[in-house]
Every structure is written in C-alpha cells, then in structure tokens.
Design a protein around this motif. Structure first.
Motif, PDB file in Angstrom:
ATOM      1  N   HIS A   1       0.812  -1.212   0.000  1.00  0.00           N
ATOM      2  CA  HIS A   1       0.000   0.000   0.000  1.00  0.00           C
ATOM      3  C   HIS A   1       0.851   1.269   0.000  1.00  0.00           C
ATOM      4  CE1 HIS A   1      -3.568  -2.359   2.051  1.00  0.00           C
ATOM      5  NE2 HIS A   1      -3.191  -2.858   0.893  1.00  0.00           N
ATOM      6  N   SER A   2       2.153   1.139  -0.142  1.00  0.00           N
ATOM      7  CA  SER A   2       3.037   2.285   0.082  1.00  0.00           C
ATOM      8  C   SER A   2       2.797   3.419  -0.914  1.00  0.00           C
ATOM      9  CB  SER A   2       4.505   1.854   0.042  1.00  0.00           C
ATOM     10  OG  SER A   2       4.856   1.360  -1.230  1.00  0.00           O
ATOM     11  N   GLU A   3       2.549   3.099  -2.197  1.00  0.00           N
ATOM     12  CA  GLU A   3       2.337   4.171  -3.174  1.00  0.00           C
ATOM     13  C   GLU A   3       1.063   4.955  -2.878  1.00  0.00           C
ATOM     14  OE1 GLU A   3       4.707   2.485  -7.094  1.00  0.00           O
ATOM     15  OE2 GLU A   3       2.514   2.428  -7.079  1.00  0.00           O
ATOM     16  N   TRP A   4      -0.002   4.248  -2.588  1.00  0.00           N
ATOM     17  CA  TRP A   4      -1.247   4.949  -2.251  1.00  0.00           C
ATOM     18  C   TRP A   4      -1.094   5.725  -0.941  1.00  0.00           C
ATOM     19  CZ3 TRP A   4      -5.446   6.774  -4.254  1.00  0.00           C
ATOM     20  CH2 TRP A   4      -5.954   6.238  -5.447  1.00  0.00           C
ATOM     21  N   ARG A   5      -0.408   5.134   0.027  1.00  0.00           N
ATOM     22  CA  ARG A   5      -0.230   5.826   1.300  1.00  0.00           C
ATOM     23  C   ARG A   5       0.567   7.120   1.095  1.00  0.00           C
ATOM     24  NH1 ARG A   5       1.569   1.862   3.946  1.00  0.00           N
ATOM     25  NH2 ARG A   5      -0.423   1.216   4.851  1.00  0.00           N
ATOM     26  N   GLY A   6       1.590   7.058   0.258  1.00  0.00           N
ATOM     27  CA  GLY A   6       2.376   8.256  -0.029  1.00  0.00           C
ATOM     28  C   GLY A   6       1.561   9.317  -0.730  1.00  0.00           C
ATOM     29  N   TRP A   7       0.719   8.902  -1.690  1.00  0.00           N
ATOM     30  CA  TRP A   7      -0.104   9.890  -2.391  1.00  0.00           C
ATOM     31  C   TRP A   7      -1.122  10.519  -1.447  1.00  0.00           C
ATOM     32  CZ3 TRP A   7      -5.232  10.807  -3.277  1.00  0.00           C
ATOM     33  CH2 TRP A   7      -5.520  11.847  -4.169  1.00  0.00           C
ATOM     34  N   LEU A   8      -1.768   9.706  -0.619  1.00  0.00           N
ATOM     35  CA  LEU A   8      -2.766  10.240   0.318  1.00  0.00           C
ATOM     36  C   LEU A   8      -2.136  11.276   1.247  1.00  0.00           C
ATOM     37  CD1 LEU A   8      -4.629   6.912   1.192  1.00  0.00           C
ATOM     38  CD2 LEU A   8      -5.612   8.879  -0.031  1.00  0.00           C
ATOM     39  N   ALA A   9      -0.913  10.991   1.712  1.00  0.00           N
ATOM     40  CA  ALA A   9      -0.227  11.955   2.582  1.00  0.00           C
ATOM     41  C   ALA A   9       0.061  13.245   1.831  1.00  0.00           C
ATOM     42  CB  ALA A   9       1.073  11.335   3.120  1.00  0.00           C
ATOM     43  N   THR A  10       0.504  13.137   0.574  1.00  0.00           N
ATOM     44  CA  THR A  10       0.790  14.323  -0.240  1.00  0.00           C
ATOM     45  C   THR A  10      -0.474  15.145  -0.479  1.00  0.00           C
ATOM     46  OG1 THR A  10       2.610  13.170  -1.350  1.00  0.00           O
ATOM     47  CG2 THR A  10       1.715  15.110  -2.459  1.00  0.00           C
ATOM     48  N   ALA A  11      -1.597  14.457  -0.661  1.00  0.00           N
ATOM     49  CA  ALA A  11      -2.869  15.140  -0.908  1.00  0.00           C
ATOM     50  C   ALA A  11      -3.535  15.632   0.364  1.00  0.00           C
ATOM     51  CB  ALA A  11      -3.820  14.193  -1.652  1.00  0.00           C
ATOM     52  N   GLY A  12      -2.918  15.360   1.522  1.00  0.00           N
ATOM     53  CA  GLY A  12      -3.490  15.807   2.783  1.00  0.00           C
ATOM     54  C   GLY A  12      -4.683  14.992   3.236  1.00  0.00           C
ATOM     55  N   LEU A  13      -4.731  13.730   2.814  1.00  0.00           N
ATOM     56  CA  LEU A  13      -5.838  12.858   3.186  1.00  0.00           C
ATOM     57  C   LEU A  13      -5.339  11.789   4.147  1.00  0.00           C
ATOM     58  CD1 LEU A  13      -7.391  12.426  -0.376  1.00  0.00           C
ATOM     59  CD2 LEU A  13      -8.314  13.803   1.500  1.00  0.00           C
ATOM     60  N   PRO A  14      -6.175  11.264   5.019  1.00  0.00           N
ATOM     61  CA  PRO A  14      -5.733  10.262   6.001  1.00  0.00           C
ATOM     62  C   PRO A  14      -5.314   8.955   5.334  1.00  0.00           C
ATOM     63  CG  PRO A  14      -8.117  10.561   6.089  1.00  0.00           C
ATOM     64  CD  PRO A  14      -7.598  11.651   5.220  1.00  0.00           C
ATOM     65  N   ALA A  15      -4.311   8.326   5.894  1.00  0.00           N
ATOM     66  CA  ALA A  15      -3.767   7.098   5.311  1.00  0.00           C
ATOM     67  C   ALA A  15      -4.772   5.966   5.320  1.00  0.00           C
ATOM     68  CB  ALA A  15      -2.503   6.685   6.053  1.00  0.00           C
ATOM     69  N   ASP A  16      -5.693   5.993   6.286  1.00  0.00           N
ATOM     70  CA  ASP A  16      -6.679   4.909   6.396  1.00  0.00           C
ATOM     71  C   ASP A  16      -8.019   5.297   5.771  1.00  0.00           C
ATOM     72  OD1 ASP A  16      -7.388   6.848   8.178  1.00  0.00           O
ATOM     73  OD2 ASP A  16      -7.660   5.489   9.891  1.00  0.00           O
ATOM     74  N   LEU A  17      -7.970   6.229   4.815  1.00  0.00           N
ATOM     75  CA  LEU A  17      -9.202   6.734   4.199  1.00  0.00           C
ATOM     76  C   LEU A  17     -10.010   5.618   3.541  1.00  0.00           C
ATOM     77  CD1 LEU A  17     -10.883   9.251   3.188  1.00  0.00           C
ATOM     78  CD2 LEU A  17      -9.510   9.103   1.105  1.00  0.00           C
ATOM     79  N   ALA A  18      -9.334   4.796   2.746  1.00  0.00           N
ATOM     80  CA  ALA A  18     -10.040   3.772   1.978  1.00  0.00           C
ATOM     81  C   ALA A  18     -10.111   2.451   2.734  1.00  0.00           C
ATOM     82  CB  ALA A  18      -9.348   3.579   0.633  1.00  0.00           C
TER      83      ALA A  18
END
Length: 301
Positions: free
Chosen positions: A202-219
């Motif tokens: 999940h590292s790529e999605w987790r990195g993007w979510l952090a960059t977008a200012g969204l929580p890592a456990d969003l999905a």
C-alpha cells in the motif's frame, strides 16, 4: 594472448555453453576431433582440466566453471566491438533490456520511428521485471525504473516520473471523485506492487494520500496486483482507482480511456534511466539508440 589462444577460448566457450562437442562442432563448422584437439592443447597450456569426460556427456570442472563465467561475460563485449568495427556500428543487432511496463506502454509504440531511421539495425527487446543484472540478462543497455543508483554501471536519467490516481471517466463520475477527493473512501483502490522493493503493497497509495493531505486509512477496499498492466486494465474497466504513472498513463488519458480525477502528483524520486556497462556506453549503436530516445522524450513534451 595469442590469436590461437583467443580462438581456443572461443571453442571452449561454445562447448561449455551447450556441454556437447557434437553441438559445438556443428555451430563452429569443425569436426569433433578438431575441437577435442584444441581443448586438450588449451588444457595443457592452462595447466588445469576444463571438462570431465563421461560416457555419454561432459561436465565442467570447478576450474572450467570459473573460466567459463569470465569468458562468457567478456567474450560478448569483444564480439560486439568487432562487429561494430566491421559493420560501421549501425548494422547487426542491438539488445535492449527494459521493465515490461515501460516497454509496453512507452517504448514499443514508438519503435517504428527508430526502425525508419536505422532499418539495417536489428533490435532484440528483453522485457524483465527483475533488477538490472547484465551477467544474468546480457544486453547492450537497460531501461529501468528506479532511483538512478546502479553500482558499477553507468546510468543516465531519461524521464522523471510522478504518480497520480487514474480511473475510467464513468467511474470518476459515478463515485463523485471530480468534486470531492474524500469520496475515495467509498472506492476500490488498486495497488500495483511491480516496482515496490519493500514489503508494503500500500506504500504508493499511502504516499499519495499523505501528499494530498488525506488520512492514510481513508479507503477500506483494496485489490493488489503484481503487475502495473493488471491495475490499469482494472481501472479502464471501471473496477476502481489505480495509482498511475503519469508518463505511461498520459496517452490513455489523452484518448479518453482514463482520467486523472485529482491534480496532486506524488513524487517518489524515481524515474526511468538508461543503464549500460561502462565498456558498452560508447558503442555507436548504443549512442544512436540513446540519441533517438532523447528525441522521443523531447517531442513528447
């Protein structure tokens, strides 16, 4: 080294490669007795035995295996150089290694223009998802996705890369993604682990979510694939949202098959690099291919 020794090493490499005097004799257009004579003479000069001769087969000795590893590694370089000198470099063949994803989505669709420029140069494309290893996968050059760090090899950057979520236009509309990134919570996230060195899929999605200012456990919903193509095909079919590579997905977006629902890129510091062995970097056919690659990158904008 005398020419006779060089020829004998060539004979040795042919026999060691197939472990058959008969097959090597056919390939070299010599008799088996002539090959046996050359090998016996070479063993006398070297002072150690190269082969163990058994009833119906032969095997390399430990010393023979060591010598074959070195000869096979360097002999190809010498033969390539001789071929370049003899044929003015742009005849013969060019061997290119590439990650499957880059080959399929970027390189192969452009190769017609390289053929039009150098029709006398044959190309052999080897697509491998493994790390760059010229000893294991011989090639004139390698196109790899990474950080540019290749110890003992020459590396030149070709294309920077960033990650952006992609999905079908219909899925983006259905899930309301174009107006609210928070709606990702209701989406199926598609993970591609082809280029991920670590164990976290999940590292790529987790990195993007952090960059977008969204929580890592969003999905809450996740599918993982070990190949980029599978994730992209899933996104195109409306399965969910994949983490796309901009350079590889931009043409699918331009054709309307995918959309970038968000405009926040995630830069991992990775990109596409041209990797060569130091002794191959100045070969004219390699320089010609690299010059063509640079032009393709420039024309793509």
């Amino acid at each position: 080294m005398t020419f006779a020794n060089f020829t004998s090493l060539h004979v040795f490499a042919e026999i060691a490669g197939c472990l058959s005097f008969k097959e090597a004799a056919e390939a070299l257009h010599l008799t088996q007795s002539a090959l046996s004579h050359r090998i016996r003479k070479l063993e006398q000069e070297l002072g150690f035995q190269l082969f163990v001769r058994q009833t119906r087969r032969i095997a390399l000795t430990a010393e023979g295996e060591r010598l074959y590893r070195q000869v096979s590694r360097h002999f190809a370089s010498v033969c390539h150089e001789i071929d370049d000198i003899r044929h003015q470099a742009l005849r013969g063949s060019l061997e290119v290694g590439s990650t499957p994803t880059f080959a399929q989505h970027w390189l192969v669709p452009r190769l017609r223009r390289f053929y039009d420029r150098h029709p006398e140069l044959s190309l052999y494309l080897r697509s491998k998802g493994s790390r760059v290893d010229f000893a294991l996968h011989p090639a004139d050059l390698w196109l790899d996705y990474g950080d540019g760090h290749y110890p003992g090899l020459d590396s030149q950057p070709l294309l920077d890369e960033v990650l952006l979520p992609v999905c079908s236009p219909a899925y983006a509309q259905q899930m309301g993604l174009l107006t609210d990134p928070g709606r990702l919570a209701d989406c199926l996230l598609l993970h591609d682990v082809e280029s991920i060195r670590q164990s976290d899929p999940h590292s790529e999605w987790r990195g993007w979510l952090a960059t977008a200012g969204l929580p890592a456990d969003l999905a809450r919903h996740h599918y993982c694939f070990n190949h980029y193509d599978a994730a992209i095909i899933g996104a195109r079919s409306g399965l969910g949202v994949a983490m796309g590579r901009y350079q590889l997905a931009r043409e699918l977006v331009a054709r309307g098959e995918l959309v970038f629902p968000f405009d926040t890129p995630y830069d991992q510091g990775l990109g596409y690099h041209v990797v060569t062995r130091k002794e191959f970097g100045e070969l004219p056919r390699v320089r010609a291919f690299l010059a063509w690659l640079r032009e393709e990158v420039a024309s793509a904008g």
